[in-house]
Design a protein around this motif. Structure first.
Motif, PDB file in Angstrom:
ATOM      1  N   ASN A 184       1.609  29.167 -74.820  1.00 47.11           N
ATOM      2  CA  ASN A 184       0.825  29.918 -75.800  1.00 47.11           C
ATOM      3  C   ASN A 184       1.698  30.292 -76.989  1.00 47.11           C
ATOM      4  O   ASN A 184       1.258  30.179 -78.140  1.00 47.11           O
ATOM      5  CB  ASN A 184       0.229  31.187 -75.178  1.00 47.11           C
ATOM      6  CG  ASN A 184      -0.855  30.876 -74.180  1.00 47.11           C
ATOM      7  OD1 ASN A 184      -1.458  29.813 -74.210  1.00 47.11           O
ATOM      8  ND2 ASN A 184      -1.117  31.819 -73.288  1.00 47.11           N
ATOM      9  N   ILE A 185       2.906  30.740 -76.707  1.00 43.78           N
ATOM     10  CA  ILE A 185       3.821  31.128 -77.786  1.00 43.78           C
ATOM     11  C   ILE A 185       4.194  29.898 -78.616  1.00 43.78           C
ATOM     12  O   ILE A 185       4.247  29.965 -79.843  1.00 43.78           O
ATOM     13  CB  ILE A 185       5.082  31.814 -77.211  1.00 43.78           C
ATOM     14  CG1 ILE A 185       4.691  33.111 -76.498  1.00 43.78           C
ATOM     15  CG2 ILE A 185       6.094  32.100 -78.315  1.00 43.78           C
ATOM     16  CD1 ILE A 185       5.822  33.755 -75.726  1.00 43.78           C
ATOM     17  N   GLY A 232       2.358  27.213 -79.029  1.00 44.50           N
ATOM     18  CA  GLY A 232       1.182  26.852 -79.816  1.00 44.50           C
ATOM     19  C   GLY A 232       1.054  27.727 -81.054  1.00 44.50           C
ATOM     20  O   GLY A 232       0.783  27.226 -82.155  1.00 44.50           O
ATOM     21  N   GLU A 233       1.253  29.042 -80.877  1.00 46.62           N
ATOM     22  CA  GLU A 233       1.181  29.958 -82.009  1.00 46.62           C
ATOM     23  C   GLU A 233       2.273  29.648 -83.028  1.00 46.62           C
ATOM     24  O   GLU A 233       2.038  29.730 -84.236  1.00 46.62           O
ATOM     25  CB  GLU A 233       1.279  31.415 -81.540  1.00 46.62           C
ATOM     26  CG  GLU A 233       0.093  31.876 -80.721  1.00 46.62           C
ATOM     27  CD  GLU A 233      -1.228  31.742 -81.484  1.00 46.62           C
ATOM     28  OE1 GLU A 233      -1.273  32.101 -82.688  1.00 46.62           O
ATOM     29  OE2 GLU A 233      -2.221  31.278 -80.891  1.00 46.62           O
ATOM     30  N   LYS A 261       1.125  26.574 -84.978  1.00 48.61           N
ATOM     31  CA  LYS A 261       0.028  26.926 -85.893  1.00 48.61           C
ATOM     32  C   LYS A 261       0.575  27.681 -87.104  1.00 48.61           C
ATOM     33  O   LYS A 261       0.176  27.415 -88.247  1.00 48.61           O
ATOM     34  CB  LYS A 261      -1.010  27.782 -85.175  1.00 48.61           C
ATOM     35  CG  LYS A 261      -1.811  27.035 -84.131  1.00 48.61           C
ATOM     36  CD  LYS A 261      -2.710  28.001 -83.364  1.00 48.61           C
ATOM     37  CE  LYS A 261      -3.262  27.361 -82.117  1.00 48.61           C
ATOM     38  NZ  LYS A 261      -3.952  28.343 -81.256  1.00 48.61           N
ATOM     39  N   CYS A 262       1.465  28.606 -86.837  1.00 53.08           N
ATOM     40  CA  CYS A 262       2.080  29.392 -87.906  1.00 53.08           C
ATOM     41  C   CYS A 262       2.870  28.472 -88.844  1.00 53.08           C
ATOM     42  O   CYS A 262       2.748  28.581 -90.067  1.00 53.08           O
ATOM     43  CB  CYS A 262       2.993  30.455 -87.290  1.00 53.08           C
ATOM     44  SG  CYS A 262       3.905  31.466 -88.474  1.00 53.08           S
ATOM     45  N   LYS A 313       0.671  26.528 -91.103  1.00 56.72           N
ATOM     46  CA  LYS A 313       0.186  27.344 -92.220  1.00 56.72           C
ATOM     47  C   LYS A 313       1.254  27.472 -93.303  1.00 56.72           C
ATOM     48  O   LYS A 313       0.933  27.466 -94.494  1.00 56.72           O
ATOM     49  CB  LYS A 313      -0.237  28.727 -91.726  1.00 56.72           C
ATOM     50  CG  LYS A 313      -1.514  28.715 -90.922  1.00 56.72           C
ATOM     51  CD  LYS A 313      -1.859  30.103 -90.407  1.00 56.72           C
ATOM     52  CE  LYS A 313      -3.089  30.035 -89.507  1.00 56.72           C
ATOM     53  NZ  LYS A 313      -3.392  31.350 -88.904  1.00 56.72           N
ATOM     54  N   CYS A 331       8.314  31.892 -87.959  1.00 56.97           N
ATOM     55  CA  CYS A 331       7.318  31.479 -86.957  1.00 56.97           C
ATOM     56  C   CYS A 331       7.966  31.194 -85.603  1.00 56.97           C
ATOM     57  O   CYS A 331       7.347  31.395 -84.553  1.00 56.97           O
ATOM     58  CB  CYS A 331       6.573  30.235 -87.422  1.00 56.97           C
ATOM     59  SG  CYS A 331       5.523  30.485 -88.868  1.00 56.97           S
TER      60      CYS A 331
END
Length: 142
Positions: free
Chosen positions: A27-28, A30-31, A34-35, A38, A57
């Motif tokens: 999860n970390i 993936g975040e 994604k960050c 961006k 990130c």
């Protein structure tokens, strides 16, 4: 017997790390990705600004990984201290006139002690996993 114990510890650690990866670390990751994506989408950033953004990130993942590494190292140190205690206990019993039969007995006692260390510490792993999950999910790495 001691090599079997080592194999069991390695297998248990492998399972613990897989569980932790699936329940928290992915999860970390993936975040983080994604960050970072961006950051790359932001055309207002300079090249350096983009690198800094991407670096920020990755901080949560790096912190979580460092925490897991500290916890695993501390746990491995505990197992090692237990095994060294077994070794010291046996060394204290060996004398200058120790016979081969006595040495075989000491070897068996040492191996039994090591297996007990391993069993005890493998039994602690579920609690260790739970503690690490909670800390990672809270972002608290003390």
């Amino acid at each position: 017997m001691a090599s079997e114990a080592q194999t069991r510890v390695q297998q248990s650690f492998h399972q613990l790390m897989n569980d932790l990866d699936k329940s928290c670390m992915r999860n970390i990751q993936g975040e983080m990705h994604k960050c970072a994506a961006k950051c790359c989408d932001r055309t207002d950033l300079s090249m350096e600004g983009n690198h800094e953004c991407i670096s920020r990130c990755s901080q949560p993942l790096q912190s979580a990984q460092a925490y897991v590494e500290r916890e695993v190292n501390a746990f491995q140190d505990r197992i090692e201290r237990c095994v060294l205690s077994c070794q010291d206990s046996i060394k204290d019993k060996i004398g200058a006139n120790t016979t081969d039969d006595q040495m075989k007995g000491f070897t068996a006692k040492f191996e039994s002690c090591v297996v007990k260390c391993v069993d005890t510490h493998i039994g602690l792993m579920p609690n260790m996993l739970s503690k690490m999950r909670q800390s990672i999910q809270k972002g608290s790495y003390n």
